[in-house]
Design an enzyme around this catalytic site. Structure first.
Site, PDB file in Angstrom:
ATOM      1  N   GLY A  57      32.461  60.001  33.170  1.00 25.27           N
ATOM      2  CA  GLY A  57      31.799  61.227  33.597  1.00 25.27           C
ATOM      3  C   GLY A  57      31.199  62.011  32.431  1.00 25.27           C
ATOM      4  CD  GLU A  93      33.044  55.463  34.789  1.00 20.87           C
ATOM      5  OE1 GLU A  93      32.636  54.563  34.011  1.00 20.87           O
ATOM      6  OE2 GLU A  93      32.536  56.598  34.851  1.00 20.87           O
ATOM      7  CB  ALA A 128      36.246  61.971  36.107  1.00 24.25           C
ATOM      8  CD  GLU A 158      29.158  58.754  35.637  1.00 26.44           C
ATOM      9  OE1 GLU A 158      30.314  59.230  35.582  1.00 26.44           O
ATOM     10  OE2 GLU A 158      28.750  58.065  36.581  1.00 26.44           O
TER      11      GLU A 158
END
Ligand code: HXC
Length: 257
Positions: free
Chosen positions: A108, A131, A65, A111
């Site tokens: 992300g 993260e 992200a 993911e």
């Protein structure tokens, strides 16, 4: 549709989505999310598409992200605006999706790959959930899908340390479907996608839904779902065609109905 952060192409029955933010290693900001979700749902609504490929660049599938976009957000904004919530619509796509991963698939990015049905990795691929190094945790499925994919202890080590693993380790622990030389990644993804897209659409949707059920329900529920879905396919013309073609020793000519 005009997309700002991705390149979208249709090649035969395969829809291609290429993440294109090279300046940020394809970091997934909210525009990327909107673009990817829009493109994927448009392909999903198109009967002419039987498989979708999502890929990035040689250097990065996606480095996570977008940290710079998230940094100043408050907890209330994250909850009320649902900053990354639309990603669930990507996971709900019924068409089989192949992630073709080269370089970094972090946070992300890892993911997003795990929301796909098949993960093809270049030998240069690196996966991780870093993260925790930012004092947060995975937020798009990393603690859930990773545990289911590679088991609790392997996933816990990755999520708690934030370390990356290379393609060979990812293959050993079952995170990727297959590793290929980096130079062959897109050709391999194309050939897998074309092989899938040549099948009958109702059977592809049923297969993906039944596979999903394996991760979401009990064995008894999943088996019931599978039996119903299997039986339902006998109402398609393509089932008759597929089995007649076998008997007549010829290639089936599917109409996706
Ligand atoms: C924003 C990013 C970024 C990211 C890289 N960039 N990753 N920008 N968000 N996630 C930018 C860098 O700031 C830099 O731009 C440019 O991309 C190139 O990156 P470098 O760091 O210079 O490259 P390199 O030294 O080769 O290192 C590559 C890297 C590193 C190891 C992948 O960039 C890195 O650690 N990135 C962050 C990985 C990460 O923590 N991901 C998890 C994010 S949290 P500038 O302009 O600055 O030079 C997450 C939460 C998901 O994903 C849950 C959502 C709900």
């Amino acid at each position: 549709t005009e997309y700002q952060t991705i390149v979208v192409e249709t090649r035969g029955r395969v829809g291609w989505i290429t993440l294109n933010r090279p300046e940020a290693l394809n970091a997934l900001n909210s525009q990327v999310m909107r673009d990817v979700v829009d493109a994927a749902t448009a392909f999903d609504a198109d009967r002419g598409i039987g498989a979708i490929v999502v890929t990035g660049s040689e250097r990065a599938f996606a480095a996570g992200a977008d940290i710079k976009e998230m940094e100043a957000k408050t907890g209330v904004e994250m909850i009320v605006d649902g900053h990354f919530d639309a990603w669930w619509r990507f996971a709900e796509v019924r068409t089989p999706v192949i992630a073709a991963v080269s370089g970094y698939a972090l946070g992300g990015g890892c993911e997003l790959a795990m929301m796909c049905d098949i993960i093809l990795a270049a030998d240069t691929a690196r996966f991780g959930q870093p993260e925790i190094t930012l004092a947060v945790i995975p937020g798009m499925g990393g603690t859930q899908r990773l545990v289911r994919a590679i088991g609790y202890y392997k996933a816990a080590e990755l999520v708690l340390t934030g370390r990356m693993m290379d393609a060979a380790e990812a293959e050993r622990c079952g995170l990727v479907s297959r590793v290929v030389p980096a130079a062959d990644l897109l050709a391999e993804a194309s050939s897998v996608a074309e092989s899938i897209a040549a099948k009958s659409l109702p059977s592809l949707y049923a297969a993906k839904a039944a596979l999903d059920a394996a991760l979401e329900t009990t064995l008894a529920e999943g088996l019931r779902f599978e039996r119903q879905a299997f039986a339902g396919l006998f109402s398609t013309a393509d089932q008759k065609e597929g089995m007649a073609a076998f008997r007549e020793k010829r290639r089936p000519d599917f109409t996706n109905g």
